[in-house]
Motif scaffolding. Structure first.
Motif, mmCIF file in Angstrom:
data_model
loop_
_atom_site.group_PDB
_atom_site.id
_atom_site.type_symbol
_atom_site.label_atom_id
_atom_site.label_comp_id
_atom_site.label_asym_id
_atom_site.label_seq_id
_atom_site.Cartn_x
_atom_site.Cartn_y
_atom_site.Cartn_z
ATOM 1 N N HIS A 87 -5.068 -56.513 -12.690
ATOM 2 C CA HIS A 87 -4.969 -55.804 -11.865
ATOM 3 C C HIS A 87 -3.618 -55.491 -11.864
ATOM 4 O O HIS A 87 -3.172 -57.455 -12.013
ATOM 5 C CB HIS A 87 -5.908 -57.102 -10.924
ATOM 6 N N ALA A 88 -2.860 -55.453 -10.962
ATOM 7 C CA ALA A 88 -1.141 -55.201 -10.719
ATOM 8 C C ALA A 88 -0.899 -55.993 -9.950
ATOM 9 O O ALA A 88 -1.505 -55.801 -8.486
ATOM 10 C CB ALA A 88 -0.633 -53.705 -10.891
ATOM 11 N N PHE A 89 0.000 -56.943 -9.505
ATOM 12 C CA PHE A 89 0.334 -57.729 -8.976
ATOM 13 C C PHE A 89 1.522 -58.039 -8.098
ATOM 14 O O PHE A 89 2.147 -57.059 -9.015
ATOM 15 C CB PHE A 89 -0.022 -58.833 -8.756
ATOM 16 N N LEU A 90 1.577 -58.006 -7.318
ATOM 17 C CA LEU A 90 3.352 -58.149 -6.052
ATOM 18 C C LEU A 90 3.084 -59.150 -5.934
ATOM 19 O O LEU A 90 2.092 -59.709 -4.859
ATOM 20 C CB LEU A 90 3.972 -56.744 -5.819
ATOM 21 N N TRP A 91 4.587 -59.980 -5.592
ATOM 22 C CA TRP A 91 4.932 -61.266 -4.853
ATOM 23 C C TRP A 91 5.449 -60.301 -3.219
ATOM 24 O O TRP A 91 6.472 -60.324 -3.269
ATOM 25 C CB TRP A 91 5.253 -62.257 -4.938
ATOM 26 N N VAL A 92 5.149 -60.824 -2.447
ATOM 27 C CA VAL A 92 5.725 -60.244 -0.949
ATOM 28 C C VAL A 92 6.274 -61.498 0.168
ATOM 29 O O VAL A 92 5.179 -62.764 0.156
ATOM 30 C CB VAL A 92 4.639 -60.064 -0.518
ATOM 31 N N LYS A 93 7.214 -61.487 0.843
ATOM 32 C CA LYS A 93 8.169 -62.596 1.404
ATOM 33 C C LYS A 93 7.887 -62.691 2.684
ATOM 34 O O LYS A 93 8.104 -61.495 2.813
ATOM 35 C CB LYS A 93 9.367 -62.763 0.885
ATOM 36 N N LEU A 94 7.265 -63.452 4.125
ATOM 37 C CA LEU A 94 7.325 -63.393 4.957
ATOM 38 C C LEU A 94 7.849 -63.819 5.661
ATOM 39 O O LEU A 94 9.472 -64.459 5.112
ATOM 40 C CB LEU A 94 6.133 -63.353 5.304
ATOM 41 N N LYS A 95 7.994 -63.109 6.677
ATOM 42 C CA LYS A 95 9.362 -64.068 7.658
ATOM 43 C C LYS A 95 9.633 -65.492 8.079
ATOM 44 O O LYS A 95 10.274 -65.926 8.289
ATOM 45 C CB LYS A 95 8.888 -63.412 9.236
ATOM 46 N N ASP A 96 8.253 -65.893 7.748
ATOM 47 C CA ASP A 96 8.878 -67.738 7.657
ATOM 48 C C ASP A 96 9.061 -68.003 6.286
ATOM 49 O O ASP A 96 8.623 -69.702 5.600
ATOM 50 C CB ASP A 96 7.074 -67.479 8.210
ATOM 51 N N HIS A 97 8.641 -67.164 5.478
ATOM 52 C CA HIS A 97 10.011 -67.016 4.275
ATOM 53 C C HIS A 97 8.516 -67.997 3.260
ATOM 54 O O HIS A 97 9.018 -68.587 2.086
ATOM 55 C CB HIS A 97 10.930 -68.492 4.359
ATOM 56 N N THR A 98 7.597 -68.005 3.465
ATOM 57 C CA THR A 98 6.069 -68.146 2.395
ATOM 58 C C THR A 98 5.976 -66.744 1.797
ATOM 59 O O THR A 98 6.627 -65.391 2.283
ATOM 60 C CB THR A 98 5.073 -68.666 3.099
ATOM 61 N N GLU A 99 5.233 -66.711 0.642
ATOM 62 C CA GLU A 99 4.759 -65.399 -0.118
ATOM 63 C C GLU A 99 3.786 -65.824 -0.029
ATOM 64 O O GLU A 99 3.184 -66.469 -0.558
ATOM 65 C CB GLU A 99 5.671 -65.806 -1.515
ATOM 66 N N ARG A 100 3.294 -64.331 0.042
ATOM 67 C CA ARG A 100 1.989 -64.093 -0.517
ATOM 68 C C ARG A 100 1.987 -63.292 -1.634
ATOM 69 O O ARG A 100 2.933 -62.407 -2.095
ATOM 70 C CB ARG A 100 1.195 -62.985 0.710
ATOM 71 N N GLN A 101 0.960 -63.414 -2.504
ATOM 72 C CA GLN A 101 0.340 -62.773 -4.064
ATOM 73 C C GLN A 101 -0.260 -61.515 -3.274
ATOM 74 O O GLN A 101 -1.405 -61.394 -2.591
ATOM 75 C CB GLN A 101 -0.386 -64.040 -4.941
#
Length: 82
Positions: free
Chosen positions: A57-71
Motif C-alpha cells: 500500500h503506497a502512502f503519501l502525506w498531504v498538508k492541508l490549508k489549516d496546516h494539519t496533515e492527512r495520510q
C-alpha cells in the motif's frame, strides 16, 4: 483514481509539492473514532522512507490549508488541475 503525469521519477505518480485531492486513509485498529474524509492539499511526503514498507500500500502525506496533515493511499489520490 491515481492520475500519473509526465514525471522525471517514473516510480511514483506524485512528487513533494504537488497539489492533490483524495480520501484520507485510516488504518484498522485503535482508530475506530476516526473516519476517512475527503481532502485537498500539498504533498509533503511520499512513502515511508523505509524500503519494502510501502510495497503493498503506497502512502503519501498531504498538508492541508489549516496546516494539519492527512495520510492517504496513492491509489485514492489524484492531482489537482491548476
Amino acid at each position: 483514481m491515481t492520475t500519473p503525469r509526465n514525471n522525471p521519477r517514473s516510480d511514483t505518480p506524485f512528487l513533494v509539492g504537488d497539489r492533490v485531492k483524495g480520501t484520507s486513509y485510516v488504518p484498522p485498529g485503535p482508530h475506530r473514532r476516526e473516519a476517512p474524509e475527503t481532502f485537498e492539499g500539498v504533498v509533503v511526503q511520499v512513502g515511508s522512507g523505509y524500503a519494502g514498507v510501502d510495497a503493498e500500500h503506497a502512502f503519501l502525506w498531504v498538508k492541508l490549508k489549516d496546516h494539519t496533515e492527512r495520510q492517504a493511499l496513492v491509489a485514492d489520490t489524484e492531482l489537482v488541475e491548476e
